[in-house]
Design an enzyme around this catalytic site. Structure first.
Site, PDB file in Angstrom:
ATOM      1  CB  CYS A 176      -0.907   0.041   1.243  1.00 30.98           C
ATOM      2  SG  CYS A 176      -2.087  -1.310   1.337  1.00 30.98           S
TER       3      CYS A 176
ATOM      4  N   GLY B 220      -0.405   0.494  -5.029  1.00 26.06           N
ATOM      5  CA  GLY B 220      -1.709  -0.122  -4.826  1.00 26.06           C
ATOM      6  C   GLY B 220      -2.714   0.418  -5.816  1.00 26.06           C
TER       7      GLY B 220
ATOM      8  CG  ASN C 120       2.948   0.278   3.206  1.00 22.07           C
ATOM      9  OD1 ASN C 120       2.666  -0.828   2.771  1.00 22.07           O
ATOM     10  ND2 ASN C 120       4.113   0.861   2.958  1.00 22.07           N
ATOM     11  N   GLY C 121       1.523  -2.204   5.188  1.00 20.29           N
ATOM     12  CA  GLY C 121       2.243  -3.300   5.811  1.00 20.29           C
ATOM     13  C   GLY C 121       1.320  -4.431   6.201  1.00 20.29           C
TER      14      GLY C 121
ATOM     15  CE1 TYR D  20       7.160  -4.990 -10.155  1.00 21.57           C
ATOM     16  CE2 TYR D  20       6.332  -5.989  -8.137  1.00 21.57           C
ATOM     17  CZ  TYR D  20       6.111  -5.511  -9.418  1.00 21.57           C
ATOM     18  OH  TYR D  20       4.856  -5.548  -9.956  1.00 21.57           O
TER      19      TYR D  20
ATOM     20  CB  SER E 138       9.385  -4.033 -12.854  1.00 22.24           C
ATOM     21  OG  SER E 138       9.046  -5.251 -13.499  1.00 22.24           O
TER      22      SER E 138
END
Length: 475
Positions: free
Chosen positions: A12, A39, A113-114, A254, A295
């Site tokens: 996120c 996200g 986030n996490g 990434y 990427s």
């Protein structure tokens, strides 16, 4: 239905703005746009004017959620925002963030986030005491712990709550008069602080979120640190010192945008060096170097630079495809890859092609790309991967909880090469990877997805072998 996704899913992105002069809603919108890569399932913005607090959330990309107008409030001066990929809980409107609650101490909004490793244990205990949960995401335990705390100040309430939490989290929290940011003691996920000359303060998951609003980077939030921003400026509170650091190395491989800088390390510089070391390690003899866009591009340019080969655009990416759902037949799956990527025959025909990508998760899409290049006339296809083989799931905010789905968990490198049909395959070594992130001490990174050395205390089980852990319990 089959979803054409072959990369590890992002976690996120969180954002926060405190300003007495700027349009905080608009700045947060721009910040979330810059963090969209973190996200794509949902987005939301919460605002306050010091008395009222409101949140606007929706499913989809940032521009889709706010296609008609941005959230607005007269005299707004604090905002927090969130873009989500679901790592705990389904992709539903009820699970979108920021979360907002009213409690005895006032109003609070939170974006996370996490992934928390003890969320199930905490949630079960709270439910036994009568707490009602409105979502199936781990983030909701934060607001409930804060609301139930008996400490006097919001700072004390939050710190008491954070000390009960284990796992990965970066938070932006908004009260009626404060913007608060916090980063877990091991520093799994990034969070940084920026400012404008007029006294505006910004919290962002990545520095690219500061750049879009012309904010000056001040510093990274330290692992185990909470910062509180109000009219008096920024105050720092350390609540988790002494823990072993474990920043996610995949942020550099990434997840993060190449133009971001995390904990002093340029993401672009790290990826470029990954490509250079890949060239030294693999020593493949080829005619051209291409990337799997986007990427793998930075690492591919590094490979070409080191090998003295031309870097060319051999695969074209359709950047307007979005998420594609198709029937699970082999023909339909191959078509899905062609919708997203297509080989340029005039570039690859008759050439020995060295193709660089950042990772191989399941291997199915890599095999389709190899076949695509061969069909376009490639004489040989050598695949180089700028990460070691992913053999273990992540429990800290990345959606890979089932080990049997990871090709490197069941196959050797040679077996993977045969499976994808490449003439050669080389993964970057862990030792080589450590050299690439040279601004962060190698021992302060998490490599658990490569070597199963999870930075979790012995005896603890990372919560949620499934992201739907809170949706599959028996009544």
């Amino acid at each position: 239905m089959y979803e054409m996704d072959y990369k590890w899913k992002e976690e996120c992105g969180v954002y926060g703005v405190y300003s007495r002069t700027e349009n905080v809603s608009e700045m947060t919108y721009f910040g979330l746009y810059a963090l969209q890569h973190r996200g794509q399932e949902s987005a939301g913005i919460a605002l306050t004017d010091g008395a009222w607090m409101d949140v606007t959330r929706g499913m989809g990309l940032v521009n889709e959620v706010f296609r008609h107008q941005l959230p607005h409030m007269e005299n707004q001066y604090i905002a927090i925002g969130h873009v989500r990929y679901s790592t705990t809980g389904s992709s539903l409107l009820a699970n979108t963030q920021p979360l907002m609650v009213n409690y005895a101490g006032g109003k609070i909004a939170l974006a996370h986030n996490g992934n928390l490793t003890n969320a199930a244990e905490i949630r079960h205990g709270l439910e036994q005491e009568g707490t009602i949960f409105q979502t199936s995401i781990d983030s909701e335990v934060f607001v409930n712990l804060i609301a139930r705390s008996r400490k006097e100040t919001i700072e004390e309430r939050i710190i008491e709550s954070l000390k009960k939490i284990k796992g990965a989290y970066c938070l932006t929290i908004m009260t009626e008069n404060k913007l608060i940011g916090a980063r877990d003691p091991q520093g799994f996920r990034p969070l940084c602080l920026g400012k404008l000359d007029d006294g505006t303060w910004i919290l962002s998951s990545e520095t690219c979120g500061l750049d879009v609003n012309d904010a000056e980077f001040v510093r990274d939030i330290k692992p185990g640190e909470m910062v509180v921003i109000d009219d008096d400026g920024v105050k720092s509170y350390m609540f988790g010192e002494g823990e072993k650091l474990a920043s996610c190395v995949f942020e550099y491989i990434y997840f993060a945008r190449p133009d971001s800088v995390i904990d002093g390390q340029s993401v672009h510089a790290a990826r470029f060096k990954m490509g250079r070391i890949l060239a030294r390690e693999s020593k493949f003899e080829g005619d051209i170097v291409i990337s799997v866009p986007d990427s793998g591009t930075t690492a591919a340019t590094g490979y070409a630079y080191e090998a003295g080969l031309p870097f060319v655009e051999g695969l074209i990416k359709n950047r307007y495809i979005g998420r594609t759902f198709i029937k699970p037949t082999q023909k339909a799956r191959d078509t899905a890859v062609k919708l997203k990527l297509n080989a340029i025959r005039s570039v690859v025909e008759g050439k020995r092609v060295i193709m660089v990508d950042d990772s191989i998760v399941r291997g199915t899409t890599s095999g389709k790309i190899v076949r695509m290049l061969r069909a376009a006339g490639a004489k040989a296809v050598y695949m180089c991967v700028s990460s070691p083989p992913i053999g273990y799931p992540c429990f800290y905010g990345i959606d890979t909880s089932i080990r049997k789905e990871l090709i490197a968990a069941t196959k050797s490198v040679e077996e993977i090469r045969e499976y994808i049909g490449a003439d050669g395959l080389h993964f970057l070594s862990i030792e080589g990877l450590k050299q690439c992130v040279d601004c962060v001490h190698a021992d302060d990174m998490c490599y658990a997805c490569f070597n199963s050395a999870y930075p979790v205390a012995q005896g603890e089980k990372p919560a949620g072998d499934s992201k739907y852990v809170f949706e599959q319990r028996k009544c």
